[in-house]
Motif scaffolding. Structure first.
Motif, PDB file in Angstrom:
ATOM      1  N   HIS A 100      -3.325   0.829  -4.230  1.00 15.85           N
ATOM      2  CA  HIS A 100      -3.751   2.206  -4.497  1.00 15.85           C
ATOM      3  C   HIS A 100      -2.749   2.876  -5.459  1.00 15.85           C
ATOM      4  O   HIS A 100      -2.883   2.750  -6.646  1.00 15.85           O
ATOM      5  N   VAL A 116      -6.056  -0.245  -8.083  1.00 14.96           N
ATOM      6  CA  VAL A 116      -6.841   0.976  -7.917  1.00 14.96           C
ATOM      7  C   VAL A 116      -8.213   0.640  -7.337  1.00 14.96           C
ATOM      8  O   VAL A 116      -8.877  -0.291  -7.796  1.00 14.96           O
ATOM      9  N   CYS A 117      -8.620   1.411  -6.321  1.00 14.42           N
ATOM     10  CA  CYS A 117      -9.877   1.168  -5.606  1.00 14.42           C
ATOM     11  C   CYS A 117     -10.667   2.479  -5.588  1.00 14.42           C
ATOM     12  O   CYS A 117     -10.645   3.209  -4.583  1.00 14.42           O
ATOM     13  N   ASP A 150     -11.482  -3.116  -2.262  1.00 14.65           N
ATOM     14  CA  ASP A 150     -10.798  -2.782  -1.000  1.00 14.65           C
ATOM     15  C   ASP A 150     -11.525  -3.336   0.232  1.00 14.65           C
ATOM     16  O   ASP A 150     -11.182  -4.406   0.719  1.00 14.65           O
ATOM     17  N   HIS A 196     -11.563  11.252 -10.132  1.00 11.48           N
ATOM     18  CA  HIS A 196     -10.609  10.229  -9.650  1.00 11.48           C
ATOM     19  C   HIS A 196      -9.449  10.075 -10.642  1.00 11.48           C
ATOM     20  O   HIS A 196      -9.613  10.273 -11.846  1.00 11.48           O
ATOM     21  N   GLU A 227      -1.615   6.573  -1.199  1.00 13.40           N
ATOM     22  CA  GLU A 227      -3.040   6.719  -0.902  1.00 13.40           C
ATOM     23  C   GLU A 227      -3.142   8.013  -0.087  1.00 13.40           C
ATOM     24  O   GLU A 227      -3.295   9.087  -0.650  1.00 13.40           O
ATOM     25  N   SER A 233     -13.225   3.426  -2.626  1.00 11.87           N
ATOM     26  CA  SER A 233     -12.478   3.585  -1.379  1.00 11.87           C
ATOM     27  C   SER A 233     -11.825   4.963  -1.345  1.00 11.87           C
ATOM     28  O   SER A 233     -11.908   5.688  -0.342  1.00 11.87           O
ATOM     29  N   ASN A 234     -11.203   5.346  -2.458  1.00  6.69           N
ATOM     30  CA  ASN A 234     -10.505   6.642  -2.517  1.00  6.69           C
ATOM     31  C   ASN A 234     -11.464   7.813  -2.340  1.00  6.69           C
ATOM     32  O   ASN A 234     -11.148   8.792  -1.661  1.00  6.69           O
ATOM     33  N   HIS A 247       0.866  -1.181   0.000  1.00  6.88           N
ATOM     34  CA  HIS A 247       0.000   0.000   0.000  1.00  6.88           C
ATOM     35  C   HIS A 247       0.908   1.237   0.000  1.00  6.88           C
ATOM     36  O   HIS A 247       1.815   1.349   0.824  1.00  6.88           O
TER      37      HIS A 247
END
Ligand SMILES: [Zn+2]
Length: 333
Positions: free
Chosen positions: A215, A238-239, A272, A255, A194, A242-243, A191
């Motif tokens: 991420h 890539v999520c 995620d 995004h 992020e 979640s972001n 990770h």
């Protein structure tokens, strides 16, 4: 769009983060907990701020207490994901939570391997596990994880990763764990990028030798880093939802997904901690289509990219790719 059947592969999903509210309520009842405060009137998890999110996550994790609970949440998750076209999934696991409720790592892994065998037989989803270091638990805990990575039986465990609070410790503090994992034949993901900026992505590549980045979306702020990711073929997990939920991207429309794709960086789509972010793998693909101009062919490409970066044997990869080829012939020809 053929979203329900379009073949999908997910590389980034945390086991205790897959528990849907109805499943959490069932487990809570079984173990005599009252968790009604964390469920909103519409049946979804109830949180607004980042601290609420962490608190709700802990309450849900607390009702997962036995090997049977783990088996149940695992089967439930992949039944739902398979219905949305998932053909391959990597599940992020940590030894800390089972240990905290008194389940040994051996029993935990026996349960999960059995559950993964059953998911594959029942739903045709291939599953692998990525054992995780949780960075804010510190170096000693990380040593214990490195030890498991080296010595415990592997079966479906094919990767080692690191998650947790990016503000605590540096990636370089965990180089030893990644070296141990690699020495034991595990592939690696970290990770980064992020809540922390592009430099954290660079550090994860430089100090951990991470093959994939969890991420990594903040790499979009650094053109040189985008070139490096593209040239070294480092796939980002890539999520998008979640972001957006955690404020890493202001909205789904803005995004970083489009910028990353435009720069030629390999990306996969992932959920995620899906019910906590009011999403699922099908929705992540649908959002990429609705808000980032991805066609069905683009989404299929994203699935192929994920499989190319998957921590699995070649026979599994080929079988998933053959499934995609057949789907494509039927739906996109
Ligand atoms: Zn994650």
């Amino acid at each position: 769009m053929n979203n329900q059947t379009l073949p999908k592969a997910e590389l980034h999903c945390h086991l205790e983060g897959t528990v849907a509210p109805d499943v959490a309520l069932r487990l809570a009842k079984r173990h005599g907990y009252d968790i009604s405060r964390i469920i909103a009137p519409d049946g979804r998890y109830n949180w607004r701020t980042f601290n609420d999110f962490l608190a709700v996550y802990d309450v849900v994790a607390e009702v997962v207490r036995t090997p049977e609970d783990y088996y149940e949440i695992f089967l439930d998750y992949y039944a739902r994901a398979a219905a949305q076209g998932l053909i391959y999934g990597e599940m992020f696991i940590s030894s800390d939570h089972p240990q905290a409720v008194g389940i040994s790592y051996d029993t935990f892994m026996e349960t999960l391997n059995q559950a993964a065998d059953d998911v594959e037989a029942k739903y045709g989803v291939h599953v692998r596990f990525v054992l995780h270091v949780v960075r804010h638990y510190g170096i000693e805990k990380a040593r214990a994880v490195a030890d498991l990575a080296e010595k415990a039986p592997k079966r479906r465990v094919t990767g080692l990763g690191i998650a947790g609070d990016e503000a605590q410790y540096a990636h370089a503090d965990f180089t030893f764990a990644f070296e141990a994992g690699r020495g034991a034949g595990l592939q690696t993901t970290a990770h980064a990028g992020e809540h922390a900026g592009p430099s954290s992505v660079k550090n994860a590549v430089m100090h951990l030798g991470a093959q994939r980045i969890g991420h990594g979306v903040r790499a979009a702020e650094d053109a040189d880093l985008l070139t490096l990711l593209k040239e070294q073929n480092i796939t980002l997990e890539v999520c998008p939802s979640s972001n957006v939920c955690l404020g890493v991207a202001p909205t789904i429309e803005t995004h970083q997904l489009s910028a990353l794709r435009a720069a030629g960086v390999p990306v996969s789509l992932n959920s995620d901690d899906p019910p906590f972010f009011f999403t699922d793998i099908g929705r992540e693909y649908a959002l990429a289509q609705q808000h980032h101009g991805c066609t069905d062919a683009d989404l299929i490409d994203i699935t192929r990219t994920a499989l190319a970066a998957a921590f699995c044997d070649d026979a599994t990869r080929q079988s998933c790719l053959a499934h995609i080829d057949a789907w494509e012939k039927e739906h996109l020809a």
